[in-house]
Write a protein that holds these residues in place. Structure first.
Motif, PDB file in Angstrom:
ATOM      1  N   GLY A 152       0.897  -1.169  -0.162  1.00 39.08           N
ATOM      2  CA  GLY A 152      -0.333   0.458  -0.170  1.00 39.08           C
ATOM      3  C   GLY A 152       0.820   1.396  -0.461  1.00 39.08           C
ATOM      4  N   LYS A 153       2.205   1.412  -0.382  1.00 39.68           N
ATOM      5  CA  LYS A 153       2.882   2.465  -0.360  1.00 39.68           C
ATOM      6  C   LYS A 153       2.882   2.365  -2.095  1.00 39.68           C
ATOM      7  CE  LYS A 153       2.184   4.028   3.981  1.00 39.68           C
ATOM      8  NZ  LYS A 153       3.134   3.840   5.242  1.00 39.68           N
ATOM      9  N   PHE A 154       2.840   2.022  -2.764  1.00 41.66           N
ATOM     10  CA  PHE A 154       3.756   2.838  -3.738  1.00 41.66           C
ATOM     11  C   PHE A 154       4.198   4.248  -3.987  1.00 41.66           C
ATOM     12  CE2 PHE A 154       4.167   3.727  -8.719  1.00 41.66           C
ATOM     13  CZ  PHE A 154       5.264   2.923  -9.235  1.00 41.66           C
ATOM     14  N   TRP A 155       3.196   5.125  -4.216  1.00 44.56           N
ATOM     15  CA  TRP A 155       3.594   6.391  -4.257  1.00 44.56           C
ATOM     16  C   TRP A 155       4.382   6.807  -3.261  1.00 44.56           C
ATOM     17  CZ3 TRP A 155       2.602   7.663  -8.449  1.00 44.56           C
ATOM     18  CH2 TRP A 155       1.872   7.259  -9.357  1.00 44.56           C
ATOM     19  N   GLU A 156       4.693   6.271  -2.673  1.00 46.15           N
ATOM     20  CA  GLU A 156       5.272   6.529  -1.231  1.00 46.15           C
ATOM     21  C   GLU A 156       6.956   6.512  -0.881  1.00 46.15           C
ATOM     22  OE1 GLU A 156       1.335   6.520   0.978  1.00 46.15           O
ATOM     23  OE2 GLU A 156       2.432   5.527  -0.511  1.00 46.15           O
ATOM     24  N   MET A 157       7.549   5.277  -1.578  1.00 45.59           N
ATOM     25  CA  MET A 157       8.139   4.743  -2.180  1.00 45.59           C
ATOM     26  C   MET A 157       8.557   5.274  -3.551  1.00 45.59           C
ATOM     27  SD  MET A 157      10.938   2.128  -1.820  1.00 45.59           S
ATOM     28  CE  MET A 157      10.661   1.817  -0.904  1.00 45.59           C
ATOM     29  N   HIS A 158       7.721   5.835  -4.534  1.00 43.42           N
ATOM     30  CA  HIS A 158       7.939   6.790  -5.924  1.00 43.42           C
ATOM     31  C   HIS A 158       8.285   7.963  -4.896  1.00 43.42           C
ATOM     32  CE1 HIS A 158       6.539   9.607  -8.673  1.00 43.42           C
ATOM     33  NE2 HIS A 158       6.855   8.347  -9.716  1.00 43.42           N
ATOM     34  N   THR A 159       8.196   8.432  -4.922  1.00 48.21           N
ATOM     35  CA  THR A 159       8.755   9.854  -3.771  1.00 48.21           C
ATOM     36  C   THR A 159      10.036   9.716  -3.109  1.00 48.21           C
ATOM     37  OG1 THR A 159       6.704  10.688  -3.713  1.00 48.21           O
ATOM     38  CG2 THR A 159       8.189  11.937  -2.580  1.00 48.21           C
ATOM     39  N   LEU A 160      10.214   8.738  -2.745  1.00 48.74           N
ATOM     40  CA  LEU A 160      11.702   8.461  -2.314  1.00 48.74           C
ATOM     41  C   LEU A 160      12.170   8.394  -3.128  1.00 48.74           C
ATOM     42  CD1 LEU A 160      11.246   6.547   0.900  1.00 48.74           C
ATOM     43  CD2 LEU A 160      11.606   8.929   1.090  1.00 48.74           C
ATOM     44  N   LEU A 161      12.343   7.571  -3.695  1.00 42.06           N
ATOM     45  CA  LEU A 161      13.390   6.500  -5.160  1.00 42.06           C
ATOM     46  C   LEU A 161      13.392   7.581  -6.104  1.00 42.06           C
ATOM     47  CD1 LEU A 161      11.690   3.547  -6.155  1.00 42.06           C
ATOM     48  CD2 LEU A 161      14.218   3.731  -4.903  1.00 42.06           C
ATOM     49  N   PHE A 162      13.251   9.123  -6.028  1.00 39.90           N
ATOM     50  CA  PHE A 162      13.283  10.069  -6.693  1.00 39.90           C
ATOM     51  C   PHE A 162      14.380  11.039  -6.304  1.00 39.90           C
ATOM     52  CE2 PHE A 162      10.709   8.885 -10.325  1.00 39.90           C
ATOM     53  CZ  PHE A 162      10.617   8.300 -11.314  1.00 39.90           C
ATOM     54  N   GLU A 163      12.908  11.769  -4.986  1.00 36.96           N
ATOM     55  CA  GLU A 163      13.665  12.702  -4.532  1.00 36.96           C
ATOM     56  C   GLU A 163      15.581  12.714  -3.326  1.00 36.96           C
ATOM     57  OE1 GLU A 163      11.071  13.477  -1.054  1.00 36.96           O
ATOM     58  OE2 GLU A 163       9.760  15.020  -2.661  1.00 36.96           O
ATOM     59  N   ARG A 164      15.387  11.340  -2.890  1.00 36.09           N
ATOM     60  CA  ARG A 164      16.602  10.964  -2.632  1.00 36.09           C
ATOM     61  C   ARG A 164      17.027   9.720  -3.692  1.00 36.09           C
ATOM     62  NH1 ARG A 164      14.300   9.745   3.353  1.00 36.09           N
ATOM     63  NH2 ARG A 164      16.643   8.904   3.539  1.00 36.09           N
ATOM     64  N   GLN A 165      17.593  10.637  -4.852  1.00 37.05           N
ATOM     65  CA  GLN A 165      18.094   9.608  -5.768  1.00 37.05           C
ATOM     66  C   GLN A 165      19.759   9.262  -5.595  1.00 37.05           C
ATOM     67  OE1 GLN A 165      18.956  10.789 -10.316  1.00 37.05           O
ATOM     68  NE2 GLN A 165      16.833   9.039 -10.737  1.00 37.05           N
ATOM     69  N   GLN A 166      20.253  10.606  -5.577  1.00 43.16           N
ATOM     70  CA  GLN A 166      21.437  10.946  -4.807  1.00 43.16           C
ATOM     71  C   GLN A 166      21.801   9.228  -4.197  1.00 43.16           C
ATOM     72  OE1 GLN A 166      23.700  12.374  -6.879  1.00 43.16           O
ATOM     73  NE2 GLN A 166      22.352  12.576  -8.232  1.00 43.16           N
ATOM     74  N   GLU A 167      20.921   9.203  -2.713  1.00 46.30           N
ATOM     75  CA  GLU A 167      21.197   8.260  -1.913  1.00 46.30           C
ATOM     76  C   GLU A 167      22.219   6.629  -1.901  1.00 46.30           C
ATOM     77  OE1 GLU A 167      18.900   8.618   1.663  1.00 46.30           O
ATOM     78  OE2 GLU A 167      19.048  11.021   1.465  1.00 46.30           O
ATOM     79  N   TRP A 168      21.013   5.965  -3.052  1.00 46.27           N
ATOM     80  CA  TRP A 168      21.165   5.214  -3.643  1.00 46.27           C
ATOM     81  C   TRP A 168      21.676   5.180  -5.377  1.00 46.27           C
ATOM     82  CZ3 TRP A 168      18.544   3.091  -7.831  1.00 46.27           C
ATOM     83  CH2 TRP A 168      16.978   3.822  -7.843  1.00 46.27           C
ATOM     84  N   ALA A 169      21.881   5.802  -5.856  1.00 47.04           N
ATOM     85  CA  ALA A 169      21.657   4.754  -6.940  1.00 47.04           C
ATOM     86  C   ALA A 169      23.042   4.750  -8.031  1.00 47.04           C
ATOM     87  CB  ALA A 169      21.555   6.352  -7.913  1.00 47.04           C
ATOM     88  N   TYR A 170      24.016   5.350  -6.630  1.00 51.55           N
ATOM     89  CA  TYR A 170      25.764   5.591  -7.598  1.00 51.55           C
ATOM     90  C   TYR A 170      26.465   4.414  -6.154  1.00 51.55           C
ATOM     91  CZ  TYR A 170      24.383   9.354 -10.137  1.00 51.55           C
ATOM     92  OH  TYR A 170      23.867  10.264 -11.130  1.00 51.55           O
ATOM     93  N   LEU A 171      25.939   3.642  -5.652  1.00 53.65           N
ATOM     94  CA  LEU A 171      26.709   2.944  -4.837  1.00 53.65           C
ATOM     95  C   LEU A 171      26.711   1.382  -5.199  1.00 53.65           C
ATOM     96  CD1 LEU A 171      23.381   2.775  -1.557  1.00 53.65           C
ATOM     97  CD2 LEU A 171      25.573   3.826  -1.274  1.00 53.65           C
TER      98      LEU A 171
END
Length: 414
Positions: A152-171
């Motif tokens: 039940g939290k797709f859009w919440e995760m969607h927002t986190l993945l984009f807003e905090r992309q720098q925290e995970w995309a380059y790991l």
């Protein structure tokens, strides 16, 4: 008072969209694509002589900008899709995106503002298009969003993945699952279930099916937007296109002649900075003046922004969407023989090519003789030119100034 506040908020929202969309127009997508350009008056390298007599102008109906877009066969929307907005909304925007794509993250504020600005008139469908050849964590991020959606939290995760992309995309790839699990924990999800879904690739088939659909449609990069069944080549045009679809009822046939070339016509342009008086010249450019008068009386220019400002040279307006791409349903050929642009305050019309006009107008802030013979002059500012000449000093690149709004144009016949 309520109506005034509503209009003010509409103008504010429109200007925010203009700012975001203007930035998006030059934002590189996760694959290269060309950006369309519009024809707006610019200074030529050398002057063109003014013809001695204006040719007889004609007008013709033209299709909306939206109709020029390429139609695509989008897979039907089903209950498995992630959707925001009512199913019966007149606007359906399907987004094929990649959570690791920087351009997708950069476009997200525009998408959110579109949803806010258009409310129940727009429906957003989000679909996955992970470009795994260039984004090594795009697939697992898409599966993470689906795993969150299962709780039940797709859009919440969607927002986190984009807003905090720098925290995970380059790991490193082996650290990404833990970063995504941390997001799940922040959202209050069952982390064990979430982690198991990632390890077992529970949602890989759904993600891959949407990827294959995107490839089959010929999509070449992210984000890709399909607006009411048509592919939008650059997301920066979305506000213009949506406004155009919603405003179909305000498109007009070429107007019949409403002005009498033997009479005098004036236009009063109301702005927050004061009124600007213009003498129109129907005897010199009857068809162009008729176009300007017709659109002003229809309210076409009400609450327009100045969408281009060349300091100390020229300002341009006349498009309700705040861009130079919408037309009122018709365009006319030019009448270039009557007036010149030899002094400040000359009002001209322009369109998609120098020898045409479709209601958009510009006002010179300095002598621009190089425009002679290329654009139709319809009148001259006789009062309030100082208001316009102060705008470049006030603007300093800022498009949101109140002085850059045209509130209304009143036409008087004598």
């Amino acid at each position: 008072m309520v109506q005034y506040i509503y209009l003010t908020m509409e103008v504010w929202m429109r200007r925010c969209l203009i700012l975001l969309a203007a930035g998006i127009l030059i934002l590189a997508a996760c694959s290269g694509r060309a950006t369309p350009t519009s024809n707006v008056p610019t200074v030529a390298p050398s002057p063109t002589p003014v013809p001695t007599a204006a040719p007889v102008a004609t007008c013709q109906a033209v299709p909306p900008f939206f109709d020029s877009l390429h139609p695509v066969n989008v897979p039907p929307i089903t209950g498995a899709d992630w959707a925001r907005g009512p199913a019966d909304a007149p606007i359906t925007l399907v987004e094929y995106s990649d959570f690791q794509c920087p351009a997708c993250a950069g476009t997200e504020p525009l998408v959110q503002l579109l949803l806010e600005a258009y409310g129940d008139r727009i429906r957003l469908i989000y679909r996955h298009f992970p470009l795994t050849s260039i984004h090594d964590k795009a697939q697992i991020a898409a599966e993470a969003a689906e795993a969150a959606g299962a709780q039940g939290k797709f859009w919440e995760m969607h927002t986190l993945l984009f807003e905090r992309q720098q925290e995970w995309a380059y790991l490193p790839a082996d650290q990404a699952p833990q970063a995504l699990a941390n997001f799940a924990r922040e959202l209050g999800l069952d982390v064990d279930r979430f982690t198991r879904d990632l390890e077992e690739h529970t949602f890989q088939p759904k993600v891959m099916k949407q990827y294959q659909d995107a490839v089959a449609m010929g999509l070449t990069g992210t984000p890709s937007f399909i607006l009411n069944g048509r592919l939008v080549s650059n997301q920066g045009f979305l506000p213009t296109l949506i406004d155009e679809i919603l405003a179909r009822s305000t498109r007009y046939d070429p107007p019949t002649m409403q002005v009498d070339p033997a009479r005098r016509y004036t236009a009063t342009v109301r702005t927050p900075g004061g009124d600007i008086g213009i003498d129109l010249y129907p005897d010199r450019a009857p068809v162009a003046v008729n176009t300007f008068v017709f659109l002003a009386r229809q309210g076409w220019y009400d609450h327009n922004s100045i969408f281009r400002l060349d300091a100390s040279l020229v300002l341009q307006s006349g498009d309700p969407t705040g861009f130079a791409f919408r037309n009122p349903g018709f365009q006319c050929s030019a009448e270039v023989g009557g007036l010149s642009f030899e002094e400040p305050g000359v009002v001209g019309l322009f369109g998609p090519s120098p020898n045409s006009s479709n209601g958009k107008f510009f006002i010179t802030l300095a002598p621009l003789p190089d425009l002679n013979g290329r654009y139709t002059a319809v009148g001259k500012v006789v009062r309030g030119l100082d208001i316009l000449q102060r705008i470049p000093e006030q603007a300093s690149g800022e498009i949101l100034l109140p002085s850059l709004e045209i509130e209304h144009i009143r036409i008087e016949e004598q």
